[in-house]
Design an enzyme around this catalytic site. Sequence first.
Site, PDB file in Angstrom:
ATOM      1  N   SER A  43       0.808  -1.218   0.000  1.00 35.93           N
ATOM      2  CA  SER A  43       0.000   0.000   0.000  1.00 35.93           C
ATOM      3  C   SER A  43       0.842   1.269   0.000  1.00 35.93           C
ATOM      4  CB  SER A  43      -0.926  -0.004   1.220  1.00 35.93           C
ATOM      5  OG  SER A  43      -1.707   1.164   1.262  1.00 35.93           O
ATOM      6  N   GLY A 257      -7.480   2.020  -3.930  1.00 36.68           N
ATOM      7  CA  GLY A 257      -7.500   2.955  -2.812  1.00 36.68           C
ATOM      8  C   GLY A 257      -6.198   3.712  -2.658  1.00 36.68           C
ATOM      9  N   ASP A 258      -5.089   3.072  -2.993  1.00 38.68           N
ATOM     10  CA  ASP A 258      -3.789   3.740  -2.929  1.00 38.68           C
ATOM     11  C   ASP A 258      -3.694   4.833  -3.991  1.00 38.68           C
ATOM     12  OD1 ASP A 258      -3.135   1.816  -0.985  1.00 38.68           O
ATOM     13  OD2 ASP A 258      -2.407   0.445  -2.524  1.00 38.68           O
ATOM     14  N   ALA A 259      -4.167   4.519  -5.201  1.00 41.04           N
ATOM     15  CA  ALA A 259      -4.180   5.518  -6.261  1.00 41.04           C
ATOM     16  C   ALA A 259      -5.088   6.683  -5.882  1.00 41.04           C
ATOM     17  CB  ALA A 259      -4.638   4.885  -7.576  1.00 41.04           C
TER      18      ALA A 259
END
Length: 298
Positions: A43, A257-259
């Site tokens: 992540s 979600g990281d992007a």
Amino acid sequence: MGGVGLRVVVCGDVATDVVARLHGPLQLASDTGADICSYGGGSAANVAAWLAWSGVPTSWVGRVGADVAGRVLAEDLRGGGVDVRATVDHARPSASVVVLVTHDGERTMLADRGASGALQPGDLPAELFVTGSHLHLSGYPLLHEPSRIAARTALERAAAAGMTTSVDASSAAPLREAGATEFLGWIAGVDLLFANRDEAVVLVGEHPGDALGRRVGASCRAAVVKLGAAGATWSDGTDEAHVAADRTSAVDTTGAGDAFAAGFLAAWLQGGPPASALAAGARLAALAVSRLGGRPPR
């Protein structure tokens, strides 16, 4: 996206993702056809890669094993423009994650945290914790005992230096195991909390999109809840903003979600309003799910 002048220090996990995209339902105790590829993951490392891709000066801080995988993971981040501050762990292998992706793009992860799970306070370069920079902390180091001291030390050093801070809740199952009250205590004072729907439910119960921002005021200044196809919300307990998800065909939700976090931070750190930052996050998340793996295109 235009560049951001300040530096973002991303602290946390890096791993090799072995992604298996299933051709059909998983056949337990038998064979299931799949397309299998390996990618850089983790992540924190994903957020760092997307930030650098967006033109933001970015340093990643974490641990890798003294193995080929560790060298490859570090070089891959450097190749994407990330300033890599990796401690080499001679006792543990580099982290690896098996990602099972179903036909509809949803993913399930089997994680061996390896060296990433042994982050120590001594791994945190003092010169990165300076006024004017931003710390983004993956929740994984907080959620696991061996690395928790280092994660909390990073937050303390950032606060002492006057840095802005953000934390990602990272994963519902270990968050539930660690305890919502404990987690919110660990992140007390941070500027921004990222959580997906499942993580938000762990933290505040039902209707997380409406409640999280209003109920974390004692712990952090604002919260973003990622709601998948329903978009995302931001709240500081008083004001709220919402954005719809960008329409796209989901190939692999790994790293979405990281992007999103990277897109939001890149816009927010330029002084953009929450609604604009949410939209920037949604654009990067849509790009992420349209391709295999959790990293940006090269």
